[in-house]
Design an enzyme around this catalytic site. Structure first.
Site, PDB file in Angstrom:
ATOM      1  N   HIS A 148       0.827  -1.209   0.000  1.00  0.00           N
ATOM      2  CA  HIS A 148       0.000   0.000   0.000  1.00  0.00           C
ATOM      3  C   HIS A 148       0.865   1.265   0.000  1.00  0.00           C
ATOM      4  O   HIS A 148       0.675   2.162  -0.829  1.00  0.00           O
ATOM      5  CB  HIS A 148      -0.904  -0.020   1.234  1.00  0.00           C
ATOM      6  CG  HIS A 148      -1.849   1.130   1.324  1.00  0.00           C
ATOM      7  ND1 HIS A 148      -3.204   0.998   1.141  1.00  0.00           N
ATOM      8  CD2 HIS A 148      -1.647   2.449   1.587  1.00  0.00           C
ATOM      9  CE1 HIS A 148      -3.791   2.173   1.282  1.00  0.00           C
ATOM     10  NE2 HIS A 148      -2.853   3.076   1.565  1.00  0.00           N
ATOM     11  N   GLU A 149       1.833   1.317   0.908  1.00  0.00           N
ATOM     12  CA  GLU A 149       2.634   2.529   1.031  1.00  0.00           C
ATOM     13  C   GLU A 149       3.624   2.682  -0.115  1.00  0.00           C
ATOM     14  O   GLU A 149       3.966   3.803  -0.493  1.00  0.00           O
ATOM     15  CB  GLU A 149       3.370   2.535   2.378  1.00  0.00           C
ATOM     16  CG  GLU A 149       2.481   2.354   3.599  1.00  0.00           C
ATOM     17  CD  GLU A 149       1.325   3.350   3.666  1.00  0.00           C
ATOM     18  OE1 GLU A 149       1.426   4.439   3.063  1.00  0.00           O
ATOM     19  OE2 GLU A 149       0.319   3.035   4.334  1.00  0.00           O
ATOM     20  N   HIS A 152       2.141   4.641  -2.859  1.00  0.00           N
ATOM     21  CA  HIS A 152       2.316   6.077  -2.656  1.00  0.00           C
ATOM     22  C   HIS A 152       3.732   6.504  -3.046  1.00  0.00           C
ATOM     23  O   HIS A 152       3.922   7.542  -3.683  1.00  0.00           O
ATOM     24  CB  HIS A 152       2.081   6.432  -1.187  1.00  0.00           C
ATOM     25  CG  HIS A 152       0.688   6.152  -0.713  1.00  0.00           C
ATOM     26  ND1 HIS A 152      -0.420   6.287  -1.522  1.00  0.00           N
ATOM     27  CD2 HIS A 152       0.214   5.758   0.506  1.00  0.00           C
ATOM     28  CE1 HIS A 152      -1.513   5.994  -0.830  1.00  0.00           C
ATOM     29  NE2 HIS A 152      -1.147   5.661   0.398  1.00  0.00           N
TER      30      HIS A 152
END
Length: 267
Positions: A148-149, A152
């Protein structure tokens, strides 16, 4: 999820050099210009503010806290295991490297004690993924946080993003929820899915997750967060880079995505 400060990008047209050995140094004026950290997510990550977590005696007795050093070692072990064995994490690593943003585990991934409401975060000021060692305790949770990160991080690497702009923040949260969070089972658990209208329900799951993530790190109303998500939803929902597909739980999707990576120039 993000943790960001008001002064986040020294040069808005140039991403940080992720291969540098040290983070950019902020001037005294820049530091003083940072407004209430709670408005930008830093209150959820106390170690980002230089604080050392000290559990109360009650938490030590009744919640088993006070073993932060051991938790950190276990977290780092899980991170290393995911880097070596997780198809999704390995895919994100090769995608970042192919995009000119190679990841150094010691520099770009940190295990820290966080607020229990979050399991991880991305700090674009330092270009670091934060894994919350007191929340993400299993390999599966660490895999989810890293993937998920790193989405980003990938967005920050590949695009000229201004994380002070709520639309930019909403877009990358949409992409992370779309690619890694909202499988049918996840959406069902969240209350955004049913056996009917599966595609529409998936989109609603992504919107819900993105709005929640924006609210967690930005001092905006729910209406403002939802408006930002809706403004950018169509474009950002259709952007599946670098995974190339929406990952369904208990499927072979992540293995297929990793095997297909070279076809998209990620090797």
């Amino acid at each position: 999820m993000f943790l960001i400060t008001e002064e986040i990008i020294p040069d808005a047209d140039k991403p940080l050099n992720v291969n540098s050995e040290s983070p950019p140094v902020k001037s005294t004026n820049e530091k003083n210009n940072v407004s209430d950290p709670a408005n930008w997510g830093y209150d959820l990550y106390p170690e980002r503010r230089g604080e050392k977590y000290k559990p109360s005696w009650a938490k030590v007795i009744f919640r088993g806290e006070g073993k932060e050093n051991l938790d950190k070692l276990r977290c780092e072990e899980n991170v290393y295991n995911c880097v070596k064995n997780s198809p999704l994490v390995k895919l994100m690593l090769v995608a970042l490297k192919s995009s000119g943003c190679a990841v150094d585990l010691r520099r770009h991934i940190a295990c820290e004690v966080c607020d229990p409401s979050v399991s991880g975060g991305y700090d674009p000021l330092l270009n670091q993924v934060v894994v919350c060692q007191n929340v993400a305790r299993s390999k599966g949770m660490v895999q989810g946080v890293l993937t998920h990160e790193m989405i980003h991080m990938f967005d920050y690497c590949r695009n000229t993003l201004d994380f002070r702009n709520v639309d930019h923040l909403a877009c990358t949260e949409i992409r992370a929820a779309n690619l890694t969070h909202c499988s049918f089972l996840s959406a069902w658990h969240q209350g955004d899915a049913s056996p009917f209208r599966i595609q529409q329900q998936h989109q609603e799951c992504v919107k819900t997750k993105a709005v929640q993530s924006v609210l967690a790190v930005r001092n905006v109303t729910e209406e403002e967060a939802a408006a930002a998500v809706n403004r950018v939803f169509s474009r950002c929902y259709d952007d599946l880079e670098p995974i190339g597909r929406r990952i369904r739980r208990n499927s072979m999707d992540m293995y297929k995505a990793y095997l297909e990576a070279p076809f998209y120039g990620y090797d």
